[in-house]
Structures are given as structure tokens and as C-alpha cells.
Design a protein around this motif. Sequence first.
Motif, PDB file in Angstrom:
ATOM      1  N   GLU A 166     -12.325   3.306   5.850  1.00 50.70           N
ATOM      2  CA  GLU A 166     -12.410   2.269   5.521  1.00 50.70           C
ATOM      3  C   GLU A 166     -11.007   1.048   5.093  1.00 50.70           C
ATOM      4  N   TRP A 167      -9.816   2.010   4.635  1.00 55.82           N
ATOM      5  CA  TRP A 167      -8.832   1.365   3.828  1.00 55.82           C
ATOM      6  C   TRP A 167      -7.512   2.106   4.863  1.00 55.82           C
ATOM      7  N   ILE A 168      -6.840   1.422   5.138  1.00 51.82           N
ATOM      8  CA  ILE A 168      -5.743   1.885   6.616  1.00 51.82           C
ATOM      9  C   ILE A 168      -4.331   1.669   5.423  1.00 51.82           C
ATOM     10  N   GLY A 169      -2.952   1.876   5.559  1.00 46.45           N
ATOM     11  CA  GLY A 169      -2.315   2.320   5.036  1.00 46.45           C
ATOM     12  C   GLY A 169      -0.567   2.646   5.389  1.00 46.45           C
ATOM     13  N   PHE A 170      -0.088   1.771   5.896  1.00 47.97           N
ATOM     14  CA  PHE A 170       1.305   2.523   6.117  1.00 47.97           C
ATOM     15  C   PHE A 170       2.319   2.243   5.302  1.00 47.97           C
ATOM     16  N   CYS A 171       3.512   3.593   4.515  1.00 49.10           N
ATOM     17  CA  CYS A 171       4.801   3.168   4.274  1.00 49.10           C
ATOM     18  C   CYS A 171       5.910   4.087   5.221  1.00 49.10           C
ATOM     19  N   GLN A 172       7.194   4.086   4.590  1.00 52.63           N
ATOM     20  CA  GLN A 172       8.029   4.374   5.639  1.00 52.63           C
ATOM     21  C   GLN A 172       8.330   6.176   4.871  1.00 52.63           C
ATOM     22  N   LYS A 173       9.809   6.542   5.170  1.00 51.62           N
ATOM     23  CA  LYS A 173      10.521   7.651   4.849  1.00 51.62           C
ATOM     24  C   LYS A 173      10.907   7.201   3.966  1.00 51.62           C
ATOM     25  N   ARG A 174      11.365   6.217   3.656  1.00 51.52           N
ATOM     26  CA  ARG A 174      12.099   6.168   2.004  1.00 51.52           C
ATOM     27  C   ARG A 174      11.472   5.641   1.158  1.00 51.52           C
ATOM     28  N   ARG A 175      10.377   4.753   2.192  1.00 55.94           N
ATOM     29  CA  ARG A 175       9.738   3.891   0.621  1.00 55.94           C
ATOM     30  C   ARG A 175       8.475   3.925   0.713  1.00 55.94           C
ATOM     31  N   PHE A 176       7.478   4.080  -0.646  1.00 58.81           N
ATOM     32  CA  PHE A 176       6.092   4.921  -0.639  1.00 58.81           C
ATOM     33  C   PHE A 176       5.826   4.132  -1.460  1.00 58.81           C
ATOM     34  N   TRP A 177       4.278   4.033  -1.317  1.00 61.65           N
ATOM     35  CA  TRP A 177       3.287   3.081  -2.804  1.00 61.65           C
ATOM     36  C   TRP A 177       3.415   3.933  -3.569  1.00 61.65           C
ATOM     37  N   THR A 224      10.440 -23.413   1.329  1.00 60.40           N
ATOM     38  CA  THR A 224      10.639 -23.650  -0.085  1.00 60.40           C
ATOM     39  C   THR A 224      10.558 -21.494  -0.631  1.00 60.40           C
ATOM     40  N   ARG A 225      11.092 -20.940  -0.063  1.00 62.75           N
ATOM     41  CA  ARG A 225      10.118 -19.657  -1.334  1.00 62.75           C
ATOM     42  C   ARG A 225      11.683 -18.647  -1.290  1.00 62.75           C
ATOM     43  N   ASN A 226      11.172 -18.115  -2.769  1.00 59.87           N
ATOM     44  CA  ASN A 226      12.783 -17.712  -2.562  1.00 59.87           C
ATOM     45  C   ASN A 226      12.444 -16.260  -2.511  1.00 59.87           C
ATOM     46  N   SER A 227      11.527 -15.895  -2.267  1.00 58.53           N
ATOM     47  CA  SER A 227      10.987 -14.216  -3.075  1.00 58.53           C
ATOM     48  C   SER A 227      10.207 -14.076  -1.603  1.00 58.53           C
ATOM     49  N   PHE A 228      10.149 -12.823  -0.755  1.00 54.54           N
ATOM     50  CA  PHE A 228       8.969 -12.034   0.515  1.00 54.54           C
ATOM     51  C   PHE A 228       8.429 -10.873  -0.448  1.00 54.54           C
ATOM     52  N   ASN A 229       7.812 -10.498   0.845  1.00 55.16           N
ATOM     53  CA  ASN A 229       6.952  -9.223   0.250  1.00 55.16           C
ATOM     54  C   ASN A 229       7.856  -8.561   1.549  1.00 55.16           C
ATOM     55  N   PRO A 230       8.794  -7.207   0.607  1.00 57.29           N
ATOM     56  CA  PRO A 230       9.683  -6.086   1.725  1.00 57.29           C
ATOM     57  C   PRO A 230       8.476  -5.134   2.674  1.00 57.29           C
ATOM     58  N   HIS A 231       9.374  -4.816   3.618  1.00 60.93           N
ATOM     59  CA  HIS A 231       9.359  -3.165   4.376  1.00 60.93           C
ATOM     60  C   HIS A 231       8.541  -3.284   6.145  1.00 60.93           C
ATOM     61  N   ILE A 232       7.178  -4.743   5.591  1.00 59.65           N
ATOM     62  CA  ILE A 232       6.291  -4.427   6.584  1.00 59.65           C
ATOM     63  C   ILE A 232       5.100  -3.257   6.432  1.00 59.65           C
ATOM     64  N   MET A 233       5.225  -3.024   5.031  1.00 61.03           N
ATOM     65  CA  MET A 233       4.275  -2.517   4.399  1.00 61.03           C
ATOM     66  C   MET A 233       2.398  -2.580   3.970  1.00 61.03           C
ATOM     67  N   PHE A 234       1.817  -2.446   3.916  1.00 65.09           N
ATOM     68  CA  PHE A 234       0.253  -3.209   3.836  1.00 65.09           C
ATOM     69  C   PHE A 234      -0.845  -1.552   3.769  1.00 65.09           C
ATOM     70  N   ILE A 235      -1.008  -2.378   2.444  1.00 66.91           N
ATOM     71  CA  ILE A 235      -2.853  -1.350   3.075  1.00 66.91           C
ATOM     72  C   ILE A 235      -3.674  -2.071   3.029  1.00 66.91           C
ATOM     73  N   SER A 236      -5.280  -2.175   3.480  1.00 67.13           N
ATOM     74  CA  SER A 236      -5.690  -3.328   4.209  1.00 67.13           C
ATOM     75  C   SER A 236      -7.609  -2.739   4.487  1.00 67.13           C
ATOM     76  N   LYS A 237      -8.376  -3.615   4.881  1.00 65.43           N
ATOM     77  CA  LYS A 237      -9.316  -2.916   5.081  1.00 65.43           C
ATOM     78  C   LYS A 237      -9.334  -2.960   6.413  1.00 65.43           C
ATOM     79  N   LYS A 238     -10.300  -3.120   7.665  1.00 64.48           N
ATOM     80  CA  LYS A 238      -9.622  -2.519   8.377  1.00 64.48           C
ATOM     81  C   LYS A 238      -9.958  -3.544   9.599  1.00 64.48           C
ATOM     82  N   LYS A 239     -11.008  -5.078   9.400  1.00 65.69           N
ATOM     83  CA  LYS A 239     -10.885  -5.859   9.843  1.00 65.69           C
ATOM     84  C   LYS A 239      -9.980  -6.812   9.444  1.00 65.69           C
ATOM     85  N   ILE A 240      -8.882  -6.826   8.415  1.00 63.58           N
ATOM     86  CA  ILE A 240      -7.826  -7.259   7.797  1.00 63.58           C
ATOM     87  C   ILE A 240      -6.870  -7.187   9.293  1.00 63.58           C
TER      88      ILE A 240
END
Length: 269
Positions: free
Chosen positions: A72-83, A188-204
Motif C-alpha cells: 500500500e505505501w510507496i516512497g521516494f528518496c534520493q542519493k543524498r537525501r533520505f527519510w 503568500t507562502r515563504n516555505s515549501f516542502n523540498p526535493h520531490i520526496m514523498f511517501i503515500s498510499k497508491k491512490k494518492i
Amino acid sequence: MQKIEMYCVTDKELQYLNELNYNLSAVGKNIFSNKYLRCDNKDNIYHKEKNYSELTFHYWYWKNLLQFSQNEWIGFCQKRRFWIKQSSSLNNINSKNLKDHILTHVPKNLESYDSIICKSISVSQAKKIKIIKRGWRNLIKDPTILFSKKKRSIELHFDMHHGYGNLERAINLLPYCDREEFRYYVKTRNSFNPHIMFISKKKILDNWFKALFPWLKKCENEFSENKLEGYDQTRIYAYLAERYLSFWFKKYSNYIEHPWITIDIGRDG
């Protein structure tokens, strides 16, 4: 706890990645061993890697591997950045002990959510000299940016680093249901969630890719007349996806932010 089917995307083979219990995913033109999943076969956008970066693998996974009957849960990280585990956030983590700290399962207290995104980073701390040098067009429109950190927005940051007006042009190509909300978000926002990294259920995950890749395809046509030069503009579609992710997952999923870490390869080997 539910296991995460995690994919670590890299453009080079690194020994410490081989030791992780992750699915290793290759992008770019380097040679990889058979431990790595390639994204240059089947339905792919491998030829766009220069501009899309890790998104070339994301697309390949979506088109060729995503099956709703699997984990059910799929995640993505990168060579230098990890959960990392919540309990690991204050530890001294490096490439040698990384395996002990990486996130492999969704903690019980997070199972009520359907997506996990990176803890946000601020873009409001830019030095005034840099704003003058790289954001002078924005200053002409609103000189108070120089004195008010609240006005140092996602849009200003993108204009300074990835081409003035490019984010605005891309937003104009979004579907109407997101266009004005996302425009307001980046202004209007001055922060964001970086690196195109996420973990989610498959439908999302599926819905995210259905929203993302058609938009980026339209952006390709918009920017085709531009000569995208330098690291900050060559990968423009990855940077657009990064900003859109921050908005999209907050609008369309029950999300929570979670700790992540950057490993300094030069220091840790």
C-alpha cells in the motif's frame, strides 16, 4: 507498522546505497550494476532526464510498476537525501550509520494519514545583496520585499533562482481548479516542502502523477523557445514539480510532514 516500498533515485552508483534495504533506481547516462532499476525501457521519458532529473524514474514507475494489488505505501528518496526515523532526528547521521536511521516502515502514529512529505524549508532568509542582484525585477514591483521577510515568497525565490516569470508562466498552464489557488500559494507562502520526496498510499500517488505530468508536458511547449542554461534552469521541470508538490499534497491528501536528512557525500565518502 506497515512496510514502505521505498525507491532511492540516483544518477550514480554509490557503495553506501548498495547497503540500504531500498529499491535502487537509476537515472542518467552512467553505468549501473543489475542491482539498479533502469528507466530507459518500456513506457519512459528517459530522454528528458537532463530537464526532469529524478522525475524520469517517477514517470517510469507510474507507467510500468504501479499496481494497486501490491504493497500500500510507496516512497521516494534520493542519493543524498533520505527519510529518517523520528527518533533519529537529533543523532549524528552519516553514510556509515545511515542504515540504522532510515525510515523503512510507517510508524503507527502516522498510519491515519495517506501521505508523508518532507519537513518544509524557509525561503525568507535571503540576504539583501542577493535580492538586489537576482531579484531586482521583483523589487521594482514591490521595494518592501527588501525589508519584509514575510514578502520573500516562494515566487520570489523561484524568480531569483530559476528564471524571472517562469513560475508564473507555468501556473497559467495549470487546470482551472488549481491555477488561482496555487498562484496565491506561491505569492503568500515563504516555505515549501523540498526535493520531490514523498511517501503515500497508491491512490494518492496515482492522482499526483496524473496531475503532474500532463502539466509539465504543457510547460515543455511553453518553454521550448527558451534556451534553458545552467543548473538552476536546465532542471526547471523538477523545480516546478517541487513547488507544486507542496501545494498539491496539502490540498488533495491527508498529509503530515516528516524529518529527512542530507548526507554530505564529500565529507562521508
